[in-house]
Design an enzyme around this catalytic site. Structure first.
Site, mmCIF file in Angstrom:
data_model
loop_
_atom_site.group_PDB
_atom_site.id
_atom_site.type_symbol
_atom_site.label_atom_id
_atom_site.label_comp_id
_atom_site.label_asym_id
_atom_site.label_seq_id
_atom_site.Cartn_x
_atom_site.Cartn_y
_atom_site.Cartn_z
ATOM 1 N N GLY A 9 33.003 6.937 18.377
ATOM 2 C CA GLY A 9 31.709 6.687 19.256
ATOM 3 C C GLY A 9 32.349 6.561 20.721
ATOM 4 N N ASP A 65 24.282 7.201 12.707
ATOM 5 C CA ASP A 65 24.161 5.911 12.339
ATOM 6 C C ASP A 65 22.570 5.561 12.481
ATOM 7 O OD1 ASP A 65 27.052 5.125 11.941
ATOM 8 O OD2 ASP A 65 26.995 5.451 14.056
ATOM 9 N N MET A 85 22.811 2.201 7.361
ATOM 10 C CA MET A 85 22.926 0.802 7.404
ATOM 11 C C MET A 85 21.481 0.315 7.214
ATOM 12 S SD MET A 85 25.762 0.803 10.231
ATOM 13 C CE MET A 85 25.237 2.452 10.656
ATOM 14 N N GLY A 118 26.852 -2.553 13.025
ATOM 15 C CA GLY A 118 25.615 -2.772 13.670
ATOM 16 C C GLY A 118 25.768 -2.157 15.095
ATOM 17 N N PHE A 119 27.158 -2.154 15.816
ATOM 18 C CA PHE A 119 26.956 -1.692 17.147
ATOM 19 C C PHE A 119 28.250 -0.848 17.267
ATOM 20 C CE2 PHE A 119 25.431 -6.003 16.613
ATOM 21 C CZ PHE A 119 24.240 -5.871 17.397
ATOM 22 N N GLY A 120 28.241 0.074 18.334
ATOM 23 C CA GLY A 120 29.422 0.744 18.709
ATOM 24 C C GLY A 120 30.336 -0.015 19.616
ATOM 25 N N GLY A 121 31.483 0.477 20.025
ATOM 26 C CA GLY A 121 32.407 -0.104 21.002
ATOM 27 C C GLY A 121 32.940 -1.463 20.509
ATOM 28 N N HIS A 134 28.301 12.322 13.235
ATOM 29 C CA HIS A 134 28.148 11.146 12.310
ATOM 30 C C HIS A 134 26.978 10.399 12.894
ATOM 31 C CE1 HIS A 134 29.412 7.732 10.018
ATOM 32 N NE2 HIS A 134 29.017 6.661 10.962
ATOM 33 N N MET A 155 34.237 0.703 6.690
ATOM 34 C CA MET A 155 34.021 0.037 8.024
ATOM 35 C C MET A 155 35.329 -0.757 8.318
ATOM 36 S SD MET A 155 31.144 0.933 8.580
ATOM 37 C CE MET A 155 30.923 0.533 10.017
ATOM 38 N N SER A 164 30.580 9.809 16.644
ATOM 39 C CA SER A 164 29.241 9.143 16.233
ATOM 40 C C SER A 164 28.136 9.268 17.435
ATOM 41 C CB SER A 164 29.700 7.582 16.358
ATOM 42 O OG SER A 164 28.291 6.798 16.133
ATOM 43 N N ASP A 209 35.474 4.005 10.024
ATOM 44 C CA ASP A 209 34.179 3.909 10.978
ATOM 45 C C ASP A 209 34.325 2.588 11.707
ATOM 46 O OD1 ASP A 209 31.939 4.275 12.353
ATOM 47 O OD2 ASP A 209 30.691 4.088 10.751
ATOM 48 N N GLY A 210 34.626 2.775 12.987
ATOM 49 C CA GLY A 210 34.558 1.549 14.059
ATOM 50 C C GLY A 210 35.846 1.503 14.681
ATOM 51 N N GLY A 211 35.819 1.489 15.876
ATOM 52 C CA GLY A 211 36.902 1.184 16.740
ATOM 53 C C GLY A 211 38.308 1.976 16.555
ATOM 54 N N HIS A 249 24.997 7.922 8.041
ATOM 55 C CA HIS A 249 25.488 6.555 7.614
ATOM 56 C C HIS A 249 24.411 5.606 7.638
ATOM 57 C CE1 HIS A 249 28.125 2.963 8.656
ATOM 58 N NE2 HIS A 249 27.719 2.695 7.547
ATOM 59 N N MET A 283 20.235 2.489 11.401
ATOM 60 C CA MET A 283 20.205 0.787 11.499
ATOM 61 C C MET A 283 18.826 0.557 11.281
ATOM 62 S SD MET A 283 23.144 -0.064 14.324
ATOM 63 C CE MET A 283 24.582 0.846 14.138
#
Ligand code: DX5
Ligand code: ZN
Length: 217
Positions: free
Chosen positions: A197, A35, A68, A142-145, A33, A137, A8, A175-177, A66, A37
């Protein structure tokens, strides 16, 4: 087929975007990827067309975009022009999802549908045969990490069953974590594409971390 890795770019260094794009080019990653937003659908604003075009100028792998954003129909052709190869819209942002999916495909892109952590995979049953990708998701967008949501494994199993039953060719993207600890379990649950990411860009050796994610079975 082996799973795909999609770093990401949200977690990249935007002051050195060419360097980070070249790093991904030279790694075992499969996709970029990207993102997008809008500060309305999600409580954050990332970047828009000029940045996507700048990434595209150097990217030698497919661009997985992606969205959002609310009302994505307004911008589908603009994302095609900016360089999207896969274009993903959120189910929660589309009133006429089937129409949006057909419009994405008519523009010559692969069509993806993203679902938030609270959205049931059953809502995809009547569109799954028409789509190329489900972006599931595993954090609130909305946020990485952010921290991975454990219920994702169950959802991934369920979605895999729906895909088999409906004879769909859709890939499951998580996608995410995503990290080196949960990646193996996700692949076992049916994941085809892993977005990462923070795990990639927060690593001392991002190229090595991408290889490690790619080599997990
Ligand atoms: C979250 C984005 C993700 C995010 C992933 O809203 O859709 O793609 O960048 O970042 P990590 O892997 O750090 O959770
Ligand atoms: Zn994303």
């Amino acid at each position: 087929m082996s799973h795909l890795i999609a770093p990401s770019v949200l977690s990249a260094d935007f002051a050195n975007i060419q360097r980070d794009v070249e790093m991904i080019n030279g790694s075992k990653a499969d996709w970029f990827h990207i993102d997008v937003m809008d500060g309305v659908f999600v409580p954050n604003i990332s970047f828009g067309f000029p940045v996507i075009k700048a990434i595209k100028k150097h990217a030698k792998k497919p661009m997985d975009v992606h969205l959002m954003i609310v009302d994505p129909d307004r911008y589908l052709s603009a994302f095609k022009e900016a360089g999207a190869d896969v274009l993903t819209v959120h189910l929660e942002a589309c009133t006429h999802l089937h129409r949006t999916v057909q419009a994405i495909k008519a523009l010559g892109m692969k069509a993806g549908v993203a679902i938030n952590p609270h959205t049931s995979v059953n809502l995809l049953e009547d569109v799954i045969a028409d789509i190329d990708l489900v972006c599931m998701m595993s954090v609130n967008p909305g946020f990485g990490g952010q921290k991975f949501i454990e219920n994702t494994y169950n959802k991934c199993h369920q979605l895999h069953q729906i895909i088999v039953t409906k004879k769909s060719k859709a890939k499951i993207e998580i996608d995410g974590g995503v990290d080196l600890q949960n990646a193996g379990k996700l692949i076992k649950a049916g994941a085809d594409v892993l977005v990462a990411g923070n795990t990639v860009f927060g690593s001392k050796d991002p190229v090595k971390t991408i290889s490690e994610l790619k080599n997990i079975h």
